[in-house]
Design an enzyme around this catalytic site. Structure first.
Site, PDB file in Angstrom:
ATOM      1  N   LYS A  51      82.186  87.673 -15.639  1.00  0.00           N
ATOM      2  CA  LYS A  51      83.428  88.255 -16.903  1.00  0.00           C
ATOM      3  C   LYS A  51      82.501  88.845 -18.322  1.00  0.00           C
ATOM      4  O   LYS A  51      81.514  87.622 -18.917  1.00  0.00           O
ATOM      5  CB  LYS A  51      84.413  87.166 -17.318  1.00  0.00           C
ATOM      6  CG  LYS A  51      85.488  87.835 -18.183  1.00  0.00           C
ATOM      7  CD  LYS A  51      86.335  86.683 -18.877  1.00  0.00           C
ATOM      8  CE  LYS A  51      88.175  86.895 -18.951  1.00  0.00           C
ATOM      9  NZ  LYS A  51      88.698  85.865 -19.202  1.00  0.00           N
ATOM     10  N   LYS A 104      89.741  95.310 -15.265  1.00  0.00           N
ATOM     11  CA  LYS A 104      89.223  96.225 -16.662  1.00  0.00           C
ATOM     12  C   LYS A 104      90.627  95.668 -17.937  1.00  0.00           C
ATOM     13  O   LYS A 104      91.584  95.685 -17.673  1.00  0.00           O
ATOM     14  CB  LYS A 104      88.793  97.868 -16.633  1.00  0.00           C
ATOM     15  CG  LYS A 104      88.204  97.440 -18.200  1.00  0.00           C
ATOM     16  CD  LYS A 104      87.817  99.428 -18.440  1.00  0.00           C
ATOM     17  CE  LYS A 104      87.018  99.582 -19.563  1.00  0.00           C
ATOM     18  NZ  LYS A 104      86.525 101.293 -19.162  1.00  0.00           N
ATOM     19  N   LEU A 134      85.648  94.639 -10.414  1.00  0.00           N
ATOM     20  CA  LEU A 134      87.026  93.748 -10.024  1.00  0.00           C
ATOM     21  C   LEU A 134      88.518  94.175 -11.231  1.00  0.00           C
ATOM     22  O   LEU A 134      89.424  94.587 -10.996  1.00  0.00           O
ATOM     23  CB  LEU A 134      86.845  92.421  -9.718  1.00  0.00           C
ATOM     24  CG  LEU A 134      86.022  92.152  -9.135  1.00  0.00           C
ATOM     25  CD1 LEU A 134      85.832  90.348  -9.044  1.00  0.00           C
ATOM     26  CD2 LEU A 134      85.969  92.426  -7.673  1.00  0.00           C
ATOM     27  N   VAL A 142      85.095  93.607 -18.973  1.00  0.00           N
ATOM     28  CA  VAL A 142      85.553  94.498 -17.373  1.00  0.00           C
ATOM     29  C   VAL A 142      85.045  92.884 -16.825  1.00  0.00           C
ATOM     30  O   VAL A 142      84.113  91.919 -16.479  1.00  0.00           O
ATOM     31  CB  VAL A 142      84.377  95.024 -17.530  1.00  0.00           C
ATOM     32  CG1 VAL A 142      84.511  95.430 -15.727  1.00  0.00           C
ATOM     33  CG2 VAL A 142      84.482  96.781 -18.841  1.00  0.00           C
ATOM     34  N   VAL A 143      85.623  92.757 -15.676  1.00  0.00           N
ATOM     35  CA  VAL A 143      84.738  91.351 -14.562  1.00  0.00           C
ATOM     36  C   VAL A 143      84.886  92.491 -13.670  1.00  0.00           C
ATOM     37  O   VAL A 143      84.957  93.232 -12.935  1.00  0.00           O
ATOM     38  CB  VAL A 143      86.198  90.962 -13.730  1.00  0.00           C
ATOM     39  CG1 VAL A 143      85.557  89.609 -13.311  1.00  0.00           C
ATOM     40  CG2 VAL A 143      86.983  90.073 -15.274  1.00  0.00           C
ATOM     41  N   SER A 202      91.529  94.442 -22.250  1.00  0.00           N
ATOM     42  CA  SER A 202      91.441  94.172 -23.419  1.00  0.00           C
ATOM     43  C   SER A 202      89.981  94.027 -23.870  1.00  0.00           C
ATOM     44  O   SER A 202      89.310  94.044 -25.066  1.00  0.00           O
ATOM     45  CB  SER A 202      92.972  94.532 -24.410  1.00  0.00           C
ATOM     46  OG  SER A 202      92.965  92.693 -24.394  1.00  0.00           O
ATOM     47  N   ASP A 239     100.308  80.986 -20.736  1.00  0.00           N
ATOM     48  CA  ASP A 239      99.987  82.432 -20.704  1.00  0.00           C
ATOM     49  C   ASP A 239      99.540  82.423 -19.325  1.00  0.00           C
ATOM     50  O   ASP A 239      99.172  82.895 -18.678  1.00  0.00           O
ATOM     51  CB  ASP A 239      98.561  83.002 -21.193  1.00  0.00           C
ATOM     52  CG  ASP A 239      98.925  84.443 -21.183  1.00  0.00           C
ATOM     53  OD1 ASP A 239      99.559  85.379 -21.033  1.00  0.00           O
ATOM     54  OD2 ASP A 239      97.497  85.562 -20.648  1.00  0.00           O
TER      55      ASP A 239
END
Length: 370
Positions: A52, A29, A27, A34-35, A31, A149
């Site tokens: 995740k 990528k 889904l 990856v998901v 820092s 955020d």
């Protein structure tokens, strides 16, 4: 590999998943890692999850704390309908690990991809999205937490328009020192386009209002289908804000810590505030009024979550009985820890505790006992 895990390749990353899970697709990528989406083949209904993989956790203390902060806050906020649900966590080998797997609620898209798409969006969509963001944010703020955020890519959406806030790695506590201000805050905060002016200008203190500014930026982005303050750098970001909101007055300038920033603003030509009705001529006037309340330069004059939820623009959704507060303040005591090994052990303990609470118990021995 042990009998309790299976290995998959996702976007060039090795994914070691608990037995019974199969990867559907990658889904994203970044820092952090990856998901992917995955399904539990041992369950027939509601068997899809987002997984995740947080990588290189212990390469820096900042990253280790970010991972710990994320899992602790996801647990703390687990029962709110507008915050992503954490189902499970996994450490493949607690004796030597540098990565962590989070099994979370799978959503169909994020608000960023929807805004960028050709999908028609109506005022009813905007009302629903902003209302749900504020409901989640009210719950977060009531636990003495700033998200820090908020941006479209951290707002997950389903086809039925249900919205959930995710990504708490940059969140911080509100340690009240002076008035509404905070005692402790790091610089590493919020993607620039959604960053409140008091953060950029290092005001003498700042508060929950920084998240409300981000909500205002998101509302403006929904109305215009593009980022509202798209600064290419720090100075350009400030200048774009000044062009819309006008040049700050002396009362606001006096709250800025940096003498050079004060001098820079005083050197600028005096600009008037631009009416939002000229920028968004076809928008609902109530939406523009709420936008005006959210994008207020002085954080002390900015609207709060509770006030925003009562705004006429959201009256169709507003129901105090469905806008709960968190029953418990979040404890940020772990932020004082300096040892990566202590953080490592805390992560192991949190994963073990969570599995015990959710019925996904696995034995996680203390590193000191392995």
């Amino acid at each position: 590999m042990d009998s309790k895990h299976s290995v998959f390749n996702v976007m060039g990353q090795e994914f070691v998943l608990q037995k019974g899970y199969e990867v559907i697709k990658g889904l994203g990528k970044g820092s952090y890692g990856v998901v992917c989406s995955a399904k539990n083949i041992e369950v027939e209904d509601n068997n899809k999850v987002a997984i995740k993989k947080i990588t290189n956790i212990f390469s820096k203390k900042m990253l280790a704390k970010r991972a710990l902060r994320e899992i602790m806050l996801l647990q703390h906020f687990r029962n709110h309908k507008n915050i992503t649900t954490l189902y499970d966590m996994d450490i493949v080998d607690p004796s030597k690990f540098n990565e962590l797997y989070l099994y979370e609620e799978l959503m169909q898209a994020n608000l960023n991809s929807i805004i960028r798409s050709d999908q028609p969006l109506t005022d009813a969509h905007f009302q629903s999205f902003i209302y749900q963001i504020l409901c989640g944010l009210k719950y977060i703020h009531s636990a003495n937490v700033l998200h820090r955020d908020l941006k479209p890519s951290n707002l997950l959406i389903n086809a039925d328009c249900k919205l959930k806030i995710c990504d708490f790695g940059l969140s911080r506590g509100i340690s009240v020192n002076q008035g509404q201000g905070t005692e402790y805050m790091t610089e590493y905060v919020t993607t620039r386009w959604y960053r409140a002016p008091e953060v950029m200008l290092s005001f003498q203190s700042y508060s929950k209002a920084i998240d409300l500014w981000s909500v205002g930026c998101i509302l403006a982005e929904l109305l215009g289908r593009k980022p509202f303050f798209k600064g290419s750098n720090y100075v350009d970001q400030l200048n774009q804000i000044f062009c819309i909101l006008g040049t700050p007055n002396e009362n606001i300038i006096s709250k800025i810590k940096s003498a050079s920033a004060q001098s820079y603003i005083r050197s600028l030509p005096t600009l008037p505030k631009m009416p939002y009705s000229k920028i968004f001529p076809y928008a609902n006037p109530d939406a523009l009024d709420l936008l005006n309340c959210l994008l207020t330069f002085d954080p002390y004059d900015r609207i709060s979550c509770e006030e925003a939820l009562e705004h006429p623009y959201l009256i169709i959704w507003h129901d105090p009985n469905k806008e709960p507060v968190c029953s418990e303040q979040f404890d940020f005591g772990f932020e004082a820890i300096d040892s990566i090994e202590e953080i490592r052990q805390m992560i192991i303990n949190e994963v073990s505790r969570f599995k015990g609470l959710t019925g996904n118990q696995k034995l996680y021995h203390s590193i000191s006992n392995t």
